[in-house]
Design a protein around this motif. Structure first.
Motif, PDB file in Angstrom:
ATOM      1  N   GLY A 406       0.812  -1.212   0.000  1.00  0.00           N
ATOM      2  CA  GLY A 406       0.000   0.000   0.000  1.00  0.00           C
ATOM      3  C   GLY A 406       0.840   1.253   0.000  1.00  0.00           C
ATOM      4  N   LEU A 407       1.932   1.251   0.747  1.00  0.00           N
ATOM      5  CA  LEU A 407       2.812   2.419   0.778  1.00  0.00           C
ATOM      6  C   LEU A 407       3.590   2.564  -0.522  1.00  0.00           C
ATOM      7  CD1 LEU A 407       4.038   2.195   4.465  1.00  0.00           C
ATOM      8  CD2 LEU A 407       2.502   3.892   3.469  1.00  0.00           C
ATOM      9  N   VAL A 408       3.906   1.442  -1.175  1.00  0.00           N
ATOM     10  CA  VAL A 408       4.542   1.519  -2.494  1.00  0.00           C
ATOM     11  C   VAL A 408       3.597   2.178  -3.489  1.00  0.00           C
ATOM     12  CG1 VAL A 408       5.354   0.159  -4.449  1.00  0.00           C
ATOM     13  CG2 VAL A 408       6.116  -0.411  -2.144  1.00  0.00           C
ATOM     14  N   VAL A 409       2.326   1.785  -3.463  1.00  0.00           N
ATOM     15  CA  VAL A 409       1.340   2.406  -4.362  1.00  0.00           C
ATOM     16  C   VAL A 409       1.189   3.885  -4.049  1.00  0.00           C
ATOM     17  CG1 VAL A 409      -1.084   2.405  -5.089  1.00  0.00           C
ATOM     18  CG2 VAL A 409       0.091   0.238  -4.688  1.00  0.00           C
ATOM     19  N   LEU A 410       1.145   4.231  -2.772  1.00  0.00           N
ATOM     20  CA  LEU A 410       1.037   5.639  -2.383  1.00  0.00           C
ATOM     21  C   LEU A 410       2.263   6.423  -2.852  1.00  0.00           C
ATOM     22  CD1 LEU A 410      -0.401   7.909  -0.862  1.00  0.00           C
ATOM     23  CD2 LEU A 410       0.713   7.108   1.238  1.00  0.00           C
ATOM     24  N   PHE A 411       3.435   5.827  -2.697  1.00  0.00           N
ATOM     25  CA  PHE A 411       4.662   6.489  -3.147  1.00  0.00           C
ATOM     26  C   PHE A 411       4.636   6.716  -4.659  1.00  0.00           C
ATOM     27  CE2 PHE A 411       8.858   5.819  -5.094  1.00  0.00           C
ATOM     28  CZ  PHE A 411       9.504   6.943  -4.628  1.00  0.00           C
ATOM     29  N   LEU A 412       4.243   5.706  -5.422  1.00  0.00           N
ATOM     30  CA  LEU A 412       4.202   5.851  -6.882  1.00  0.00           C
ATOM     31  C   LEU A 412       3.166   6.883  -7.312  1.00  0.00           C
ATOM     32  CD1 LEU A 412       4.527   2.106  -7.973  1.00  0.00           C
ATOM     33  CD2 LEU A 412       6.292   3.876  -8.053  1.00  0.00           C
ATOM     34  N   ALA A 413       2.029   6.914  -6.611  1.00  0.00           N
ATOM     35  CA  ALA A 413       0.983   7.862  -6.969  1.00  0.00           C
ATOM     36  C   ALA A 413       1.403   9.299  -6.709  1.00  0.00           C
ATOM     37  CB  ALA A 413      -0.306   7.537  -6.206  1.00  0.00           C
ATOM     38  N   THR A 414       2.191   9.527  -5.671  1.00  0.00           N
ATOM     39  CA  THR A 414       2.556  10.892  -5.287  1.00  0.00           C
ATOM     40  C   THR A 414       3.936  11.322  -5.775  1.00  0.00           C
ATOM     41  OG1 THR A 414       3.340  10.028  -3.155  1.00  0.00           O
ATOM     42  CG2 THR A 414       1.090  10.886  -3.245  1.00  0.00           C
ATOM     43  N   ASN A 415       4.725  10.385  -6.289  1.00  0.00           N
ATOM     44  CA  ASN A 415       6.073  10.719  -6.734  1.00  0.00           C
ATOM     45  C   ASN A 415       6.381  10.282  -8.158  1.00  0.00           C
ATOM     46  OD1 ASN A 415       7.908  11.599  -4.157  1.00  0.00           O
ATOM     47  ND2 ASN A 415       6.283  10.185  -3.561  1.00  0.00           N
ATOM     48  N   GLY A 416       5.551   9.430  -8.732  1.00  0.00           N
ATOM     49  CA  GLY A 416       5.834   8.877 -10.048  1.00  0.00           C
ATOM     50  C   GLY A 416       5.165   9.632 -11.175  1.00  0.00           C
ATOM     51  N   ALA A 417       4.825   8.886 -12.224  1.00  0.00           N
ATOM     52  CA  ALA A 417       4.308   9.502 -13.454  1.00  0.00           C
ATOM     53  C   ALA A 417       3.009  10.267 -13.224  1.00  0.00           C
ATOM     54  CB  ALA A 417       4.104   8.420 -14.514  1.00  0.00           C
ATOM     55  N   LEU A 418       2.153   9.761 -12.342  1.00  0.00           N
ATOM     56  CA  LEU A 418       0.892  10.466 -12.091  1.00  0.00           C
ATOM     57  C   LEU A 418       1.145  11.857 -11.533  1.00  0.00           C
ATOM     58  CD1 LEU A 418      -1.294   7.592 -10.584  1.00  0.00           C
ATOM     59  CD2 LEU A 418      -1.393   8.561 -12.894  1.00  0.00           C
ATOM     60  N   ASN A 419       2.170  11.998 -10.699  1.00  0.00           N
ATOM     61  CA  ASN A 419       2.491  13.316 -10.153  1.00  0.00           C
ATOM     62  C   ASN A 419       3.122  14.224 -11.196  1.00  0.00           C
ATOM     63  OD1 ASN A 419       2.504  15.117  -7.935  1.00  0.00           O
ATOM     64  ND2 ASN A 419       4.660  14.703  -7.557  1.00  0.00           N
ATOM     65  N   VAL A 420       3.643  13.644 -12.269  1.00  0.00           N
ATOM     66  CA  VAL A 420       4.184  14.433 -13.372  1.00  0.00           C
ATOM     67  C   VAL A 420       3.066  14.960 -14.253  1.00  0.00           C
ATOM     68  CG1 VAL A 420       5.644  14.394 -15.425  1.00  0.00           C
ATOM     69  CG2 VAL A 420       6.364  13.165 -13.367  1.00  0.00           C
ATOM     70  N   TYR A 421       2.084  14.110 -14.537  1.00  0.00           N
ATOM     71  CA  TYR A 421       1.104  14.417 -15.584  1.00  0.00           C
ATOM     72  C   TYR A 421      -0.277  14.837 -15.083  1.00  0.00           C
ATOM     73  CZ  TYR A 421       4.357  12.581 -19.045  1.00  0.00           C
ATOM     74  OH  TYR A 421       5.446  12.397 -19.850  1.00  0.00           O
ATOM     75  N   GLU A 422      -0.542  14.755 -13.781  1.00  0.00           N
ATOM     76  CA  GLU A 422      -1.903  15.017 -13.326  1.00  0.00           C
ATOM     77  C   GLU A 422      -2.348  16.465 -13.569  1.00  0.00           C
ATOM     78  OE1 GLU A 422      -3.121  15.386  -9.419  1.00  0.00           O
ATOM     79  OE2 GLU A 422      -1.197  15.998  -8.587  1.00  0.00           O
ATOM     80  N   ARG A 423      -1.407  17.391 -13.635  1.00  0.00           N
ATOM     81  CA  ARG A 423      -1.784  18.788 -13.884  1.00  0.00           C
ATOM     82  C   ARG A 423      -1.971  19.078 -15.366  1.00  0.00           C
ATOM     83  NH1 ARG A 423       2.066  22.818 -10.797  1.00  0.00           N
ATOM     84  NH2 ARG A 423       3.690  21.548 -11.756  1.00  0.00           N
ATOM     85  N   TYR A 424      -1.624  18.119 -16.225  1.00  0.00           N
ATOM     86  CA  TYR A 424      -1.737  18.320 -17.666  1.00  0.00           C
ATOM     87  C   TYR A 424      -2.762  17.380 -18.308  1.00  0.00           C
ATOM     88  CZ  TYR A 424       2.777  20.339 -16.443  1.00  0.00           C
ATOM     89  OH  TYR A 424       3.774  21.056 -15.834  1.00  0.00           O
ATOM     90  N   LEU A 425      -2.988  16.235 -17.682  1.00  0.00           N
ATOM     91  CA  LEU A 425      -3.957  15.257 -18.171  1.00  0.00           C
ATOM     92  C   LEU A 425      -4.978  14.989 -17.067  1.00  0.00           C
ATOM     93  CD1 LEU A 425      -1.545  12.661 -19.832  1.00  0.00           C
ATOM     94  CD2 LEU A 425      -3.109  14.200 -21.046  1.00  0.00           C
ATOM     95  N   ILE A 426      -6.247  15.280 -17.344  1.00  0.00           N
ATOM     96  CA  ILE A 426      -7.267  15.052 -16.330  1.00  0.00           C
ATOM     97  C   ILE A 426      -7.431  13.572 -16.032  1.00  0.00           C
ATOM     98  CG2 ILE A 426      -9.208  14.951 -17.933  1.00  0.00           C
ATOM     99  CD1 ILE A 426     -10.818  16.568 -15.877  1.00  0.00           C
ATOM    100  N   SER A 427      -7.132  12.725 -17.003  1.00  0.00           N
ATOM    101  CA  SER A 427      -7.199  11.278 -16.772  1.00  0.00           C
ATOM    102  C   SER A 427      -6.172  10.847 -15.721  1.00  0.00           C
ATOM    103  CB  SER A 427      -6.954  10.520 -18.073  1.00  0.00           C
ATOM    104  OG  SER A 427      -5.676  10.838 -18.610  1.00  0.00           O
ATOM    105  N   ALA A 428      -4.987  11.439 -15.748  1.00  0.00           N
ATOM    106  CA  ALA A 428      -3.976  11.110 -14.750  1.00  0.00           C
ATOM    107  C   ALA A 428      -4.442  11.523 -13.361  1.00  0.00           C
ATOM    108  CB  ALA A 428      -2.654  11.792 -15.092  1.00  0.00           C
ATOM    109  N   HIS A 429      -5.111  12.669 -13.276  1.00  0.00           N
ATOM    110  CA  HIS A 429      -5.627  13.115 -11.984  1.00  0.00           C
ATOM    111  C   HIS A 429      -6.698  12.161 -11.476  1.00  0.00           C
ATOM    112  CE1 HIS A 429      -6.584  15.974  -8.797  1.00  0.00           C
ATOM    113  NE2 HIS A 429      -7.862  15.786  -9.080  1.00  0.00           N
ATOM    114  N   PHE A 430      -7.580  11.701 -12.362  1.00  0.00           N
ATOM    115  CA  PHE A 430      -8.633  10.770 -11.948  1.00  0.00           C
ATOM    116  C   PHE A 430      -8.048   9.443 -11.482  1.00  0.00           C
ATOM    117  CE2 PHE A 430     -12.469  12.594 -14.484  1.00  0.00           C
ATOM    118  CZ  PHE A 430     -12.481  13.675 -13.622  1.00  0.00           C
ATOM    119  N   VAL A 431      -7.022   8.965 -12.152  1.00  0.00           N
ATOM    120  CA  VAL A 431      -6.389   7.716 -11.737  1.00  0.00           C
ATOM    121  C   VAL A 431      -5.734   7.894 -10.364  1.00  0.00           C
ATOM    122  CG1 VAL A 431      -4.534   6.070 -12.243  1.00  0.00           C
ATOM    123  CG2 VAL A 431      -6.046   6.861 -14.079  1.00  0.00           C
TER     124      VAL A 431
END
Length: 626
Positions: A406-431
């Motif tokens: 669970g912490l690995v998933v949290l780390f990836l969600a807040t530090n990985g690709a989703l944190n790169v693209y969520e401000r540019y792709l609304i789909s990334a933010h929803f994921v």
């Protein structure tokens, strides 16, 4: 402890910090006359000196309050003395902050001090209508409030709340620090904020320990020291990681270590390494000796503490000078006159490369808050499991695996690709929303961390509050009883998802780091309440029946489906003046991207709920067979 050693520690800290500050100011060039608009030598030297005193006052206040709520006993004389020390520190902090704000005004406005109304109007405008002036005004007012509260409150919980208020006073200053002029503004401000908060607790706690020595008998000294050592270790990790990140952002490249700014960074790093060695000696040698050795050896220990304070003074003085020294990245940014893209206007960062499956692995945007949080939570959990097993008791390996996953998933969600693209792709933010609201809580709650903490952390018998006592206070509170009711979780989850996706909170979570952090934290906690009602692994007041649990699952499915289907089927673009104004030429059009994101969010929620339904059904079947 001899009076000389009690005085020597704080005196060494102040003198060494002052000397290090002056040397660093001269060497780094911050004390030199600028080519244009020189505010004068009084301001050039007075501002960093006042900033140093502000830092020391804030550290004494925050560190003393933190030490009190974690290590001291309210029924003993040490408690009242600690609050007196904190109030004196806060009063000193208030005055120093006011002086720093005044010198800051003189530095940026380049006006002479006069007694006429025009000068007063200019100062008032600076304090109330500029972000820098407002930051110092808020910090000064909060410091004054903390001064009063330290006299007014005596309970442990109110003092803990006062400590949080005091820590919050440093946030506006971190946002206006030297980091504001660098690229990667959010990362720089976050690193600076963590750095000053960790340093405040570390330095202030040690100062408080020295000043509290007259009211601590010999056994209590070793006990309080051991508890402070734990706090200091955590702070050292935070300060070291945030310091390295902050230096990397400001230097830009390893080659800049040879610059004047880089040399000062190296000096500060060396001081921190030495302080880390002091900490090792504390934990491995001196704590045990202080608890068991005769009084004759304690004088040597306190001289050792004085030496540690001296190195903290070096680090504090150099840090104050670095805040006034031009870093290589900021200097380069001032000369960069290149064209700015629409995405950069909105986000302060250039548009990233086109998103592709490879970006899931190569895309990183480190968030120090969540990186450290995940690392600490893994370490704490593993330490708890080790402690339980050393007592000869069992702890299911599956729980440990699910917690870490669970912490690995949290780390990836807040530090990985989703944190790169969520401000540019609304789909990334929803994921990202789907992961932190459904996947992460399901994995973390199934690890039963509250139960592990309660069985692994030793109960205190001296009336102070350690981690176990604070956890028990939360578990037994009326608020916890209301929040852990099965209906509360589903209602809060539905309201939270709707608010974060269909109200102005959506923009706040995208445009500010504070909003993004609150989004992740709040959704993880609300999702936790839902999963806890279904699994019932941790201690709660309500014993939920199987039928109610299945109803909770059904409600979760409905919530996930609705919040995902609404944007997936809608023709309008959510936050069109943001996602539709990026100037993005790659990937799906914004509306189509929104449709894909809505479907992904619904699928994540429904799949997690279905898995939880199976778990509930299987566990109910086992109970009926038994």
């Amino acid at each position: 402890m001899p009076r000389l050693t009690r005085i020597a520690g704080p005196a060494l800290l102040a003198l060494v910090a002052f000397a290090a500050l002056l040397v660093a100011l001269v060497y780094g060039g911050a004390s030199a006359k600028p080519l244009l608009e020189d505010p004068g030598a009084v301001v050039r030297y007075g501002l960093p000196i006042a900033s140093l005193f502000t830092d020391l006052g804030a550290a004494l206040t925050i560190g003393t309050l933190a030490l009190g709520t974690f290590a001291l006993t309210p029924s003993r004389p040490e408690w009242a003395r600690a609050l007196d020390i904190a109030s004196a520190g806060a009063a000193f902090w208030t005055v120093a902050s006011a002086v720093t704000g005044f010198f800051t005004f003189l530095s940026v406005s380049n006006v002479r001090v006069t007694a006429d109304a025009k000068f007063g109007e200019s100062l008032a405008f600076f304090l109330t209508n500029t972000s820098l002036g407002l930051a110092w005004l808020i910090s000064t007012l909060v410091a004054a409030l903390v001064t009063v509260l330290c006299f007014a409150v005596r309970g442990v919980t109110p003092v803990f709340l006062v400590a949080l208020v005091a820590g919050a006073a440093l946030i506006p200053i971190a946002g206006q620090g030297h980091a504001a002029g660098t690229t990667g503004h959010v990362a720089a401000v976050t690193a600076l904020g963590l750095h000053i908060e960790g340093a405040a607790v570390w330095l202030g706690g040690l100062l408080a320990l020295v000043l509290l020595r007259p009211v601590l008998d010999r056994p209590r000294v070793g006990l309080v020291l051991a508890r402070y050592s734990t706090l200091a270790l955590l702070c050292f990790v935070v300060v070291a990681v945030s310091g390295v990140a902050s230096a990397g952002i400001r230097l830009g490249s390893w080659s800049e270590l040879g610059s004047r700014y880089g040399v000062l960074v190296v000096v500060k790093i060396v001081a921190l390494v030495v302080l880390g060695l002091f900490g090792v000696v504390h934990r491995q040698v001196l704590v045990g000796r202080m608890q068991n050795s005769p009084a004759a050896r304690q004088g040597t220990f306190w001289w050792f503490v004085s030496a540690e304070l001296a190195f903290l003074g070096i680090a504090s003085g150099v840090a104050a000078a670095l805040a006034r020294t031009a870093d290589p990245v900021s200097a380069k940014a001032l000369t960069d006159t290149g064209a700015v893209s629409p995405a950069e206007v909105l986000t302060d960062s250039p548009l990233p490369l086109e998103f592709s499956p490879l970006r899931w692995v190569s895309g990183w945007n480190l968030d120090l808050v969540w990186l450290l949080a995940c690392a600490f939570l893994v370490a704490f959990y593993v330490a708890g499991v080790v402690r339980v097993r050393r007592r000869g008791e069992a702890w299911p390996m599956g729980r440990t695996i699910r917690w870490c996953l669970g912490l690995v998933v949290l780390f990836l969600a807040t530090n990985g690709a989703l944190n790169v693209y969520e401000r540019y792709l609304i789909s990334a933010h929803f994921v990202l929303v789907g992961l932190v609201a459904f996947v992460v809580p399901a994995l973390l709650a199934s690890g039963a961390p509250w139960t592990l903490a309660l069985v692994s952390i030793a109960k205190r018998t001296d009336g102070s509050r350690g981690p176990r006592e604070w956890l028990m206070l939360v578990v037994r509170s009326r608020g916890a009883a209301v929040l852990t009711h099965p209906v509360s979780g589903v209602v809060l989850l539905a309201a939270s998802l709707w608010a974060w996706l269909f109200t102005p909170l959506f923009r706040w979570s995208l445009t500010t780091y504070g909003g993004h952090t609150v989004l992740v934290l709040q959704l993880v906690l609300v999702g936790w309440l839902v999963v806890q009602a279904l699994l019932g692994l941790d201690p709660v007041r309500y014993a939920t029946r199987t039928g109610i649990r299945l109803a909770v699952v059904g409600g979760t499915v409905v919530v996930a489906a609705v919040v995902g289907i609404v944007p997936a089927l809608g023709d309008g673009l959510l936050l069109a003046n943001w996602y539709g104004a990026m100037g993005r030429l790659w990937g799906a059009p914004p509306v189509a991207d929104q449709h894909e994101g809505g479907v992904a969010l619904a699928l994540i929620g429904v799949v997690v709920a279905a898995v939880l339904a199976v778990v509930v059904a299987v566990r109910a079947g086992r109970r009926s067979e038994g």
